[in-house]
Scaffold this active site. Structure first.
Site, PDB file in Angstrom:
ATOM      1  CG  ASN A  33      -0.285   0.224   2.632  1.00  0.00           C
ATOM      2  OD1 ASN A  33       0.883   0.123   2.651  1.00  0.00           O
ATOM      3  ND2 ASN A  33      -1.096   0.127   3.472  1.00  0.00           N
ATOM      4  CB  SER A 126      10.872  -9.420  15.233  1.00  0.00           C
ATOM      5  OG  SER A 126      11.989  -8.757  16.088  1.00  0.00           O
ATOM      6  CE1 TYR A 151       7.436  -4.728  14.224  1.00  0.00           C
ATOM      7  CE2 TYR A 151       9.064  -5.462  15.797  1.00  0.00           C
ATOM      8  CZ  TYR A 151       8.628  -5.328  14.567  1.00  0.00           C
ATOM      9  OH  TYR A 151       9.160  -6.038  13.566  1.00  0.00           O
ATOM     10  CE  LYS A 155       6.646  -8.341  13.083  1.00  0.00           C
ATOM     11  NZ  LYS A 155       6.039  -8.609  11.520  1.00  0.00           N
ATOM     12  CG  ASN A 181      19.411  -6.047  15.062  1.00  0.00           C
ATOM     13  OD1 ASN A 181      19.369  -6.940  16.030  1.00  0.00           O
ATOM     14  ND2 ASN A 181      19.423  -4.726  15.882  1.00  0.00           N
ATOM     15  CG  ASN A 200      13.667   5.057  15.614  1.00  0.00           C
ATOM     16  OD1 ASN A 200      13.871   5.951  16.357  1.00  0.00           O
ATOM     17  ND2 ASN A 200      12.238   4.878  14.804  1.00  0.00           N
ATOM     18  CG  ASN A 201      16.365   0.313  12.859  1.00  0.00           C
ATOM     19  OD1 ASN A 201      15.566   0.500  12.114  1.00  0.00           O
ATOM     20  ND2 ASN A 201      16.314  -0.189  14.026  1.00  0.00           N
ATOM     21  NE  ARG A 297      17.050   2.513  21.181  1.00  0.00           N
ATOM     22  CZ  ARG A 297      17.338   2.040  20.027  1.00  0.00           C
ATOM     23  NH1 ARG A 297      17.141   2.707  18.889  1.00  0.00           N
ATOM     24  NH2 ARG A 297      17.452   0.693  19.873  1.00  0.00           N
TER      25      ARG A 297
END
Ligand code: NAD
Ligand code: UD1
Length: 341
Positions: A33, A126, A151, A155, A181, A200-201, A297
């Site tokens: 989409n 993940s 998130y 999963k 990752n 973010n990564n 973080r």
């Protein structure tokens, strides 16, 4: 050769997998989409493979459109389901959107597969389902921990839904692939990751800092219980990851059993720290990455890397690309999208 429907096939991992599928002579139909991708990815795929895959701009939650797509491309031999939202932090702010897209999207897909007798599914899971494992490397048998984000929860829920569906006795086979990752880009630099806004990564942040778009990288924590104090992850090259999908799909197509559910880690089996990643990038490219140490973080785990024995045995697959090559691919891609010589 098989007829494969790839949801989210214009995204980061999806597009690399589509390339591998085409290079193995499969016919690919992409559903996307464009919520986190761009139409020009199709030309990138064509540039690499010489084939323009069929594409339908459809929302996976639109059951009528999804069913129509299955019918018009029948018979579909297998589905690889990438379409989902993936930003951990954003999922905390927008939980309903994440549950709707990731969980309802899967339900719609499974219903469409049931109604069209399509019975092979490869699903993107993940390593986040493990949380901070008690033992490393983490095997597929390790207990799953309560997800720390919506998130991660989606999963876990999706894995449960697929397993419950198979347990109901239907004729259905699935492969649940737990990615560690994913990093890097296709060596041609025709496709790669397109992070929106501030990444973010880690690796997109490294390449953007090297490109001068960010002043410095923040290393989130140097007080972890690891050899250099920074957190450790298992970084897997996206092209190696893409190849594993072809292997997982072939296994589903070539196994006679009517029901089966593989659960498989996809990583390299080696943990690398944040500071080691910076050094690896600098050594591979000769470009310096200014950084400073910042507080940890919130929500980060200390260290995780995969046991890859099961993937090696089951899929006859192994991540093979050296980290230096992966870093060079990421840098080549960053330079291409920024117009840097
Ligand atoms: P991505 O955002 O680049 O790709 C996802 C694609 O799906 C995008 O092209 C997006 O437009 C599309 N999409 C999203 N919702 C859709 C919907 N409702 N209908 C149709 N298309 C939709 O993400 P990615 O990094 O390629 O990740 C692919 C899958 O792998 C996701 O399920 C993600 O959760 C999972 N995963 C990713 C990582 C990672 O670090 N990239 C790690 C583990 C698991
Ligand atoms: C997270 C998710 C994972 C998801 C992945 C892709 C968790 C536990 N994991 O992985 O499920 O699939 O994102 O979206 O939520 N780092 C820095 N500075 C930066 C960026 C990152 O030091 O600017 C560090 C992080 O603290 C971490 C490592 O780099 O130690 C990797 O971070 P990141 O790339 O965001 O991936 P994960 O957090 O491991």
């Amino acid at each position: 050769m098989a007829n494969i429907l790839v949801t989210g096939g214009l995204g980061y991992i999806g597009s690399h997998t589509v390339v591998e599928l085409i290079q193995h002579n499969h016919t690919v139909i992409i559903i996307d989409n464009l919520s986190n991708s761009e139409l020009k990815v199709l030309s990138g795929i064509q540039e690499i493979t010489g084939v323009l895959p069929q594409f339908e701009q459809i929302d996976i939650c639109d059951k009528k459109a999804v069913l129509q797509c299955f019918s018009s491309h029948a018979p579909i031999d297998a589905v690889i389901h990438f379409a989902a939202y993936k930003a951990v932090g954003e999922s905390v702010q927008k939980p309903l959107e994440y549950y709707a897209n990731n969980v309802y999207g899967l339900l719609v897909l499974l219903e469409a597969m049931r109604e069209t007798n399509t019975s092979n599914l490869v699903f993107s899971s993940s390593c986040t389902v493990y949380g901070q494992p008690l033992e490393l490397p983490v095997t597929e048998q390790a207990p799953l921990q309560k997800a720390t984000s919506p998130y991660g929860n989606t999963k876990q829920m999706c894995e449960d839904i697929i397993q419950d569906y198979i347990a109901s006795g239907v004729s259905f086979k699935a492969s649940l692939l737990r990615y560690f990752n994913p990093i890097g880009a296709h060596p041609s630099a025709c496709i790669g990751e397109l992070p929106k806004g501030v990444p973010n990564n880690l690796v997109p942040f490294i390449t953007q800092t090297a490109a001068g778009i960010r002043n410095e990288l923040q290393v989130f924590g140097n007080d972890y219980n690891t050899p250099d104090g920074s957190a450790i992850r298992d970084y897997i090259y996206v092209v190696d990851l893409a190849k594993a999908h072809v292997a997982a799909m072939n296994r589903l197509l070539n196994t006679d059993s009517a029901h089966m559910c593989d659960i498989c880690n996809l990583g390299t089996g080696t943990g690398v720290s944040v500071l080691e990643m910076i050094t690896a990038f600098e050594q591979a490219t000769g470009v310096r990455v200014p950084y400073r140490i910042s507080p940890r973080r919130a929500g980060d785990i200390e260290q995780v890397w995969a046991s890859t024995d099961y993937a090696n045995t089951l899929l006859h697959w192994k991540a093979q690309t050296p980290l230096a090559d992966v870093m060079r691919s990421a840098w080549k891609w960053e330079k291409k999208i920024r117009g840097i010589k």
